[in-house]
Enzyme design. Structure first.
Site, PDB file in Angstrom:
ATOM      1  N   ASP A  81       0.879  -1.165   0.000  1.00 21.61           N
ATOM      2  CA  ASP A  81       0.000   0.000   0.000  1.00 21.61           C
ATOM      3  C   ASP A  81       0.918   1.217   0.000  1.00 21.61           C
ATOM      4  OD1 ASP A  81      -1.651   2.143   0.531  1.00 21.61           O
ATOM      5  OD2 ASP A  81      -2.866   1.076   2.009  1.00 21.61           O
ATOM      6  N   TYR A 179      -9.801  16.140  -7.855  1.00 19.79           N
ATOM      7  CA  TYR A 179      -9.247  15.368  -8.963  1.00 19.79           C
ATOM      8  C   TYR A 179      -8.426  16.263  -9.881  1.00 19.79           C
ATOM      9  CZ  TYR A 179      -9.362  12.294 -13.109  1.00 19.79           C
ATOM     10  OH  TYR A 179      -9.038  11.524 -14.188  1.00 19.79           O
ATOM     11  N   LYS A 183      -4.392  15.817 -10.240  1.00 18.04           N
ATOM     12  CA  LYS A 183      -3.920  15.333 -11.533  1.00 18.04           C
ATOM     13  C   LYS A 183      -2.948  16.342 -12.152  1.00 18.04           C
ATOM     14  CE  LYS A 183      -5.491  11.219 -12.237  1.00 18.04           C
ATOM     15  NZ  LYS A 183      -4.541  10.081 -12.332  1.00 18.04           N
ATOM     16  N   THR A 214     -10.463  -0.846 -19.011  1.00 20.68           N
ATOM     17  CA  THR A 214      -9.999  -1.602 -17.847  1.00 20.68           C
ATOM     18  C   THR A 214     -11.035  -2.665 -17.477  1.00 20.68           C
ATOM     19  OG1 THR A 214     -11.062  -0.105 -16.294  1.00 20.68           O
ATOM     20  CG2 THR A 214      -8.809   0.446 -16.985  1.00 20.68           C
TER      21      THR A 214
END
Length: 321
Positions: A81, A179, A183, A214
């Site tokens: 992780d 986001y 990003k 995906t």
């Protein structure tokens, strides 16, 4: 997806690589392409046969490591992780102990799409829970920590490549505050890495996939219109771009830049596994990326719920990078 015919992988025999977040999705595609090129690949991720799988999705680090070896490379599974500092230190120690160096680091791990069915991904910032901000922030911090710990394994040979997987589209707002910030922050982080590493012979750059098919997108495939389907590509399309960058003797000239998979396919002359060559993904029209992802997430959640008999709110997210 299986390795497509017609692609001649560049030879990366002897290359030691780490691909984070590679139990599924884009990370898996990158790891498999590097394996086909003959590289040794450390496959990291939280999903393991010995523990939990992220949001119950298919794929583990062990699965991918075995696929890499079957393709001619050497796969090494590492359950990790990357938001936990101890795990990152243990990874660096393992690579140092086994190989004493690192040639390629691909920062792909990103947790910002998780729990997407719980709250609209494109909701305005005042309606967003803080856990969504924290997922994005932790993902960027993880990239920083992994890179600062692994780059010292590149410095002695004055060679190496760091690739950050992300997505932005110029100054276009991606449609969700956290986001968008993180990003863009990922691209800036890779530019900063490049500046600090320039005098040490190590190259850092950012690579943007397009709209990626995906495991999560598979559930919504039949619902996609002709528009998205035309630009959709496999996870291995991104992997082929990474393999060609890793084999390019002039890659240092790209330090600090932001590259796209579609543009690299044209430059290096490779196709996707189905023989198509999807172009670079650009945001067009008024629909933001976050809204596109939110709509797809809801289709995926409904399809997953129908298949498993669970509520739509428990399904995972789907998206791009």
């Amino acid at each position: 997806m299986a390795e497509g015919e017609g692609w001649q992988p560049p030879r990366l025999d002897g290359t030691v690589a780490v691909v984070t977040g590679a139990s599924r999705g884009v990370g898996r595609g990158i790891a498999l392409a590097l394996g086909a090129a003959g590289a040794t690949v450390y496959v990291t991720g939280r999903s393991s046969r010995t523990g939990d799988r992220t949001e119950g999705l298919p794929g583990t680090v062990e699965d991918v490591a075995e696929e890499i070896t079957a393709r001619g490379g050497t796969g090494i599974a590492v359950r990790c992780d990357h938001t936990e500092d101890a795990g990152n230190r243990a990874l660096a120690d393992l690579v140092r102990e086994r190989h004493g160096r690192l040639d390629l680091l691909v920062n792909n791990a990103w947790a910002g799409y998780e729990r997407s069915a719980e709250v609209r991904f494109d909701a305005p910032f005042w309606q967003q829970p803080m856990w969504r901000y924290d997922l994005c922030a932790a993902s960027l911090r993880a990239q920083y920590d992994v890179t600062r710990l692994l780059v010292p394994l590149m410095l002695p040979q004055r060679a190496g490549l760091v690739i950050g997987i992300g997505f932005t589209d110029g100054d276009t707002y991606l449609g969700q505050a956290a986001y968008d910030v993180f990003k863009h922050g990922s691209d800036r982080l890779n530019r900063a890495f490049a500046a600090d590493l320039r005098k040490h012979g190590v190259t850092a750059l950012a690579l943007h996939p397009g709209f990626v098919r995906t495991e999560r997108v598979e559930a919504a495939w039949e619902a996609l219109s002709a528009g998205p389907a035309a630009v959709l590509h496999s996870v291995e399309y991104v992997g082929r771009a990474v393999a060609h960058l890793a084999a390019d003797p002039a890659v240092a000239e790209r330090a600090g830049t932001v590259l796209t998979t579609g543009d690299l396919a044209e430059e290096y002359g490779f196709d996707d596994v189905d023989g198509r060559r999807p172009p670079a993904f650009r945001l067009e029209g008024r629909m933001t990326l976050a809204t596109r992802m939110d709509r797809l997430n809801r289709v995926v959640a409904a399809a997953t719920a129908a298949a498993t008999g669970t509520s739509a709110g428990s399904a995972g997210s789907a998206g791009t990078s």
